[in-house]
Design a protein around this motif. Sequence first.
Motif, mmCIF file in Angstrom:
data_model
loop_
_atom_site.group_PDB
_atom_site.id
_atom_site.type_symbol
_atom_site.label_atom_id
_atom_site.label_comp_id
_atom_site.label_asym_id
_atom_site.label_seq_id
_atom_site.Cartn_x
_atom_site.Cartn_y
_atom_site.Cartn_z
ATOM 1 N N ALA A 174 43.121 33.436 40.025
ATOM 2 C CA ALA A 174 42.894 33.787 38.610
ATOM 3 C C ALA A 174 43.158 35.263 38.309
ATOM 4 O O ALA A 174 43.534 35.612 37.186
ATOM 5 C CB ALA A 174 41.468 33.420 38.209
ATOM 6 N N THR A 175 42.982 36.140 39.305
ATOM 7 C CA THR A 175 43.176 37.572 39.031
ATOM 8 C C THR A 175 44.271 38.208 39.895
ATOM 9 O O THR A 175 44.511 39.412 39.791
ATOM 10 C CB THR A 175 41.848 38.357 39.259
ATOM 11 N N ARG A 235 45.566 43.071 34.452
ATOM 12 C CA ARG A 235 44.092 43.150 34.426
ATOM 13 C C ARG A 235 43.613 43.744 33.110
ATOM 14 O O ARG A 235 42.634 43.296 32.533
ATOM 15 C CB ARG A 235 43.595 44.012 35.588
ATOM 16 N N ILE A 236 44.326 44.770 32.643
ATOM 17 C CA ILE A 236 43.966 45.398 31.364
ATOM 18 C C ILE A 236 44.109 44.385 30.230
ATOM 19 O O ILE A 236 43.243 44.233 29.373
ATOM 20 C CB ILE A 236 44.914 46.587 31.063
ATOM 21 N N ALA A 237 45.248 43.662 30.256
ATOM 22 C CA ALA A 237 45.501 42.678 29.188
ATOM 23 C C ALA A 237 44.437 41.578 29.219
ATOM 24 O O ALA A 237 43.949 41.139 28.181
ATOM 25 C CB ALA A 237 46.895 42.079 29.355
ATOM 26 N N MET A 238 44.066 41.147 30.439
ATOM 27 C CA MET A 238 43.060 40.082 30.556
ATOM 28 C C MET A 238 41.727 40.514 29.963
ATOM 29 O O MET A 238 41.073 39.777 29.230
ATOM 30 C CB MET A 238 42.865 39.702 32.035
ATOM 31 N N LEU A 239 41.369 41.744 30.270
ATOM 32 C CA LEU A 239 40.078 42.245 29.767
ATOM 33 C C LEU A 239 40.112 42.441 28.259
ATOM 34 O O LEU A 239 39.179 42.100 27.553
ATOM 35 C CB LEU A 239 39.745 43.580 30.445
ATOM 36 N N LYS A 240 41.221 42.997 27.786
ATOM 37 C CA LYS A 240 41.293 43.313 26.356
ATOM 38 C C LYS A 240 41.339 42.046 25.505
ATOM 39 O O LYS A 240 40.723 41.980 24.449
ATOM 40 C CB LYS A 240 42.539 44.176 26.087
ATOM 41 N N TYR A 241 42.089 41.038 25.991
ATOM 42 C CA TYR A 241 42.282 39.850 25.158
ATOM 43 C C TYR A 241 41.482 38.634 25.645
ATOM 44 O O TYR A 241 41.689 37.524 25.155
ATOM 45 C CB TYR A 241 43.779 39.523 25.084
ATOM 46 N N GLY A 242 40.593 38.852 26.626
ATOM 47 C CA GLY A 242 39.740 37.754 27.080
ATOM 48 C C GLY A 242 40.528 36.616 27.708
ATOM 49 O O GLY A 242 40.227 35.441 27.475
ATOM 50 N N ILE A 243 41.548 36.949 28.513
ATOM 51 C CA ILE A 243 42.368 35.913 29.172
ATOM 52 C C ILE A 243 41.771 35.625 30.542
ATOM 53 O O ILE A 243 41.500 36.553 31.312
ATOM 54 C CB ILE A 243 43.827 36.410 29.279
ATOM 55 N N THR A 278 30.866 39.400 40.291
ATOM 56 C CA THR A 278 30.474 40.810 40.447
ATOM 57 C C THR A 278 30.147 41.471 39.098
ATOM 58 O O THR A 278 29.508 42.520 39.053
ATOM 59 C CB THR A 278 31.632 41.632 41.064
ATOM 60 N N GLY A 279 30.631 40.879 37.999
ATOM 61 C CA GLY A 279 30.377 41.484 36.680
ATOM 62 C C GLY A 279 31.426 42.527 36.310
ATOM 63 O O GLY A 279 31.454 43.014 35.179
ATOM 64 N N TYR A 280 32.290 42.875 37.277
ATOM 65 C CA TYR A 280 33.303 43.913 37.018
ATOM 66 C C TYR A 280 34.686 43.430 37.440
ATOM 67 O O TYR A 280 34.801 42.604 38.360
ATOM 68 C CB TYR A 280 32.973 45.185 37.800
ATOM 69 N N ILE A 281 35.694 43.981 36.799
ATOM 70 C CA ILE A 281 37.067 43.715 37.261
ATOM 71 C C ILE A 281 37.754 45.053 37.511
ATOM 72 O O ILE A 281 37.673 45.975 36.674
ATOM 73 C CB ILE A 281 37.848 42.892 36.216
ATOM 74 N N GLU A 282 38.395 45.126 38.681
ATOM 75 C CA GLU A 282 39.067 46.372 39.054
ATOM 76 C C GLU A 282 40.357 46.493 38.247
ATOM 77 O O GLU A 282 41.149 45.556 38.192
ATOM 78 C CB GLU A 282 39.367 46.303 40.548
ATOM 79 N N ILE A 283 40.542 47.632 37.600
ATOM 80 C CA ILE A 283 41.760 47.764 36.784
ATOM 81 C C ILE A 283 42.736 48.811 37.309
ATOM 82 O O ILE A 283 43.906 48.807 36.970
ATOM 83 C CB ILE A 283 41.449 48.093 35.304
ATOM 84 N N LEU A 284 42.238 49.733 38.134
ATOM 85 C CA LEU A 284 43.195 50.738 38.624
ATOM 86 C C LEU A 284 42.677 51.436 39.875
ATOM 87 O O LEU A 284 41.488 51.430 40.167
ATOM 88 C CB LEU A 284 43.517 51.761 37.534
#
Length: 348
Positions: free
Chosen positions: A206-207, A318-326, A281-287
């Motif tokens: 998924a990620t 990852r940024i797009a997923m977080l921003k647009y809830g994908i 984990t509640g977090y997603i690594e973006i960079l």
Amino acid sequence: MDLKKIISEHETKLKDALKSVDKIEALQDVKAQFVGKKAELSKLMRHMKDLPNEEKPAFGQTINEAKQYFSSLIETRKTEILEERLRQKLAQERIDVTLPAPDFSPGSPHLLRTVIETVEDLFIGMGYLVKEGPEVESDELNFEKLNLPKDHPARDMQDSFYITDDTLLRTHTSPVQVRTMLAYGGKEPVKIICPGKVYRRDDDDATHSHQFMQIEGLVVDTDTSLADLKGTLLAVAQKMFGKDRRIVLRPSYFPFTEPSFEVDVTCSNCDGAGCNMCKQTGYIEILGAGMVHNNVLEAAGYDSTKYQGFAFGIGVERIAMLKYGIDDIRHFYVNDLRFNKQFKGGQS
Ligand code: FA5
């Protein structure tokens, strides 16, 4: 000779002929027949020589007037034929505006392109240049000059697609840092971002994707500090996610930066509570980011006693997923129009 009678007979014949003519080509023949050089009317002129002088002008004038009149009848018919022809053409070509139009859906930028352009706009506004590099890269630029000599255990962090012993599909956008520093000859300050595709032998989930996009950032100057890096990353996070989203800077390890860390953002799916998308984990690594390692500066010709640098590599999906809830990275690559159409021009 009764000239008026002859003319009147010709007029009747001409009018009959005009009635039956409906093509311009046929009208030319009628014209030749009634007002041309070989027309009966023209031939009458030959009789002029037999007339007394005082009758000649009136005779000639009558014939000429008749010819003009005949010509005007022919012209009128010509106009009628042309108008009729136009009417028929328009009727044939008439567009039925009530018919349903073909479904031409207008194209729109892919969501990943929109995200890249948003980040580019932010950095261009801060004075960065946008640089690009090749996707097929040398081992030397992808690894060695980034303080990752052959057989370095940290190469396992980025499992690679090799093409030859010395060439591979780049595993990150960091080689563009090296290319730029080498091009600047170790003398000029650097302030760049480098967007592009990268490839890793990661198992798709998924990620994670085996092909994804990064935006590299690099600043090299004589007074660059960790505080500048933190401020810059904060600007990115606020631009992309708004002021409410929490960011965590986690100490980490990259061979090319010291110190190094990874930046996580609270998961948009569960808002930090923990879910499948963020692996609870509640977090997603973006960079990933850090201060450029002295060995990297030196390998690219910069004097590490004078210059310092900071660098970061942002995961675009990852940024797009977080921003647009994908909730699944694979949506970006299967090109299902039902997904793509939801993000026309990046507007959800
Ligand atoms: C790097 O690639 C470093 N080059 C980043 C860097 C640059 C660090 C400059 C320091 C200085 P990392 O492997 O963590 O780091 O990848 C960076 C980002 O890419 C990750 O935070 C994540 O958002 C994204 N990423 C990594 N692997 C994948 C994957 N398989 N699929 C999708 N995104 C990924």
